[in-house]
Design a protein around this motif. Structure first.
Motif, short mmCIF file in Angstrom:
data_model
loop_
_atom_site.label_atom_id
_atom_site.label_comp_id
_atom_site.label_asym_id
_atom_site.label_seq_id
_atom_site.Cartn_x
_atom_site.Cartn_y
_atom_site.Cartn_z
N ASN A 81 0.83 -1.21 0.00
CA ASN A 81 0.00 0.00 0.00
C ASN A 81 0.86 1.26 0.00
O ASN A 81 0.54 2.26 -0.65
N ILE A 82 1.99 1.21 0.74
CA ILE A 82 2.91 2.36 0.75
C ILE A 82 3.48 2.58 -0.65
O ILE A 82 3.60 3.71 -1.12
N TYR A 83 3.78 1.47 -1.33
CA TYR A 83 4.38 1.57 -2.66
C TYR A 83 3.43 2.24 -3.65
O TYR A 83 3.88 2.98 -4.53
N VAL A 84 2.14 1.96 -3.53
CA VAL A 84 1.18 2.54 -4.48
C VAL A 84 0.64 3.87 -3.98
O VAL A 84 -0.19 4.49 -4.63
N SER A 85 1.10 4.31 -2.80
CA SER A 85 0.58 5.53 -2.20
C SER A 85 0.95 6.76 -3.02
O SER A 85 2.11 6.95 -3.41
N TYR A 86 -0.02 7.59 -3.26
CA TYR A 86 0.20 8.83 -4.02
C TYR A 86 1.12 9.77 -3.25
O TYR A 86 2.01 10.40 -3.83
N GLU A 87 0.94 9.84 -1.93
CA GLU A 87 1.73 10.77 -1.12
C GLU A 87 3.20 10.33 -1.03
O GLU A 87 4.11 11.15 -1.06
N THR A 88 3.42 9.02 -0.91
CA THR A 88 4.78 8.51 -0.74
C THR A 88 5.55 8.44 -2.06
O THR A 88 6.70 8.84 -2.15
N PHE A 89 4.90 7.91 -3.08
CA PHE A 89 5.53 7.77 -4.38
C PHE A 89 4.66 8.42 -5.46
O PHE A 89 3.74 7.79 -5.98
N PRO A 90 4.94 9.67 -5.79
CA PRO A 90 4.14 10.37 -6.79
C PRO A 90 4.11 9.68 -8.16
O PRO A 90 3.20 9.89 -8.94
N TYR A 91 5.13 8.83 -8.42
CA TYR A 91 5.19 8.16 -9.71
C TYR A 91 4.67 6.72 -9.63
O TYR A 91 4.93 5.90 -10.50
N SER A 92 3.94 6.41 -8.56
CA SER A 92 3.31 5.09 -8.44
C SER A 92 2.07 5.06 -9.34
O SER A 92 1.77 6.01 -10.05
N SER A 93 1.34 3.94 -9.27
CA SER A 93 0.13 3.82 -10.09
C SER A 93 -0.85 4.95 -9.78
O SER A 93 -1.50 5.49 -10.67
N GLN A 94 -0.96 5.32 -8.48
CA GLN A 94 -1.87 6.41 -8.13
C GLN A 94 -1.32 7.76 -8.60
O GLN A 94 -2.09 8.68 -8.88
N GLY A 95 0.02 7.85 -8.67
CA GLY A 95 0.60 9.08 -9.17
C GLY A 95 0.22 9.33 -10.62
O GLY A 95 -0.04 10.46 -11.03
N PHE A 96 0.17 8.23 -11.38
CA PHE A 96 -0.20 8.34 -12.79
C PHE A 96 -1.71 8.44 -12.99
O PHE A 96 -2.19 9.21 -13.81
N TRP A 97 -2.46 7.64 -12.22
CA TRP A 97 -3.88 7.50 -12.50
C TRP A 97 -4.78 8.22 -11.49
O TRP A 97 -5.99 8.22 -11.64
N GLY A 98 -4.18 8.79 -10.43
CA GLY A 98 -5.00 9.46 -9.42
C GLY A 98 -5.36 8.52 -8.29
O GLY A 98 -5.12 7.31 -8.35
N LYS A 99 -5.92 9.05 -7.21
CA LYS A 99 -6.27 8.24 -6.05
C LYS A 99 -7.23 7.12 -6.42
O LYS A 99 -8.20 7.33 -7.14
N GLY A 100 -6.92 5.95 -5.87
CA GLY A 100 -7.76 4.78 -6.15
C GLY A 100 -7.59 4.25 -7.55
O GLY A 100 -8.33 3.36 -7.97
N GLY A 101 -6.61 4.79 -8.29
CA GLY A 101 -6.40 4.33 -9.65
C GLY A 101 -7.36 4.94 -10.64
O GLY A 101 -7.42 4.51 -11.80
N SER A 102 -8.11 5.95 -10.21
CA SER A 102 -9.06 6.58 -11.12
C SER A 102 -8.99 8.11 -11.08
O SER A 102 -9.22 8.77 -12.08
N GLY A 103 -8.69 8.67 -9.90
CA GLY A 103 -8.68 10.12 -9.76
C GLY A 103 -10.07 10.72 -9.70
O GLY A 103 -10.24 11.93 -9.77
#
Length: 236
Positions: free
Chosen positions: A69-91
């Motif tokens: 969860n930390i790895y996909v976290s938008y706050e921790t890693f802006p370039y994670s899946s959430q960084g690209f796609w927004g929170k929850g993978g959808s934004g």
């Protein structure tokens, strides 16, 4: 055709319905607790299920879901899946999940996210009230609809009232989620689902075990007492 349709529920079924119905209707989706989204595919010729293997399962269970969860976290890693796609993978604010990644059901479809971005599908959070054709949502928004389709699951055991047991009693006493401990001749296939990988694969393995039990090609099931003890252990 030409109807205002509200689909209720955050599931693959909902996204499949929406993808078809949007072609000739105005479609909206209400998801009460939000949902995680990801693609069904890894590439043109590879289903996303192929990424999840015994090795990957062991890796996640070893390091723990919290680390993932930390790895996909938008706050921790802006370039994670959430960084690209927004929170929850959808934004999509209305559909932000209320649970951590891998701790709840997630929708294996990015098609409806694309449709939302194009204005073909309209997102809403949970329903607060229904007043005739007018639906009021938890965020205060409201809209009129011609049709509501609930994709929220079902209770398949209502047909078993002749057993004199309620649904919860039976499902709480399924040995390995298949055999009713008080009467192992009552068997269930596909009543569990993994948070990753495929229901058909699990159903296939369950079917093989059941057929071996019926034809006496597997060792007999334990006693009811032993099965109930194992059920308690497994649930813990």
């Amino acid at each position: 055709k030409n109807k205002k349709i509200l689909l209720v529920g955050g599931s693959d079924t909902t996204s499949d319905f929406a993808s078809i119905l949007k072609n000739s209707n105005k479609v909206s989706i209400s998801i009460k607790n939000g949902a995680w989204f990801q693609s069904r595919i890894l590439g043109a010729y590879s289903p996303a299920d192929a990424f999840y293997s015994v090795l990957m399962d062991s890796y996640i269970k070893t390091i723990g879901k919290d680390y993932v969860n930390i790895y996909v976290s938008y706050e921790t890693f802006p370039y994670s899946s959430q960084g690209f796609w927004g929170k929850g993978g959808s934004g999509i604010k209305e559909w932000e999940p209320k649970c951590k990644y891998l701790n709840g059901y997630y929708v294996k479809s990015r098609e409806i996210i694309d449709s939302v971005s194009k204005g073909e599908i309209h997102p809403y959070n949970g329903i607060s009230n229904i007043n005739g054709n007018n639906i009021i949502f938890e965020n205060g928004k409201n809209a009129d609809f011609d049709i509501i389709i609930f994709c929220t699951g079902y209770k398949p055991l209502k047909c078993l009232k002749f057993l004199g047991k309620n649904q919860e009693y039976i499902t709480e006493r399924l040995y390995k989620n298949i055999f009713f401990s008080e009467d192992p001749s009552l068997m269930f296939i596909g009543f569990i689902r993994p948070y990753l990988t495929s229901i058909p694969m699990i159903s296939e393995m369950q079917s093989r075990w059941i057929s071996n039990i019926i034809t006496n090609q597997s060792k007999p099931l334990p006693t009811a007492e032993t099965m109930n003890n194992i059920i308690i252990r497994d649930r813990k």
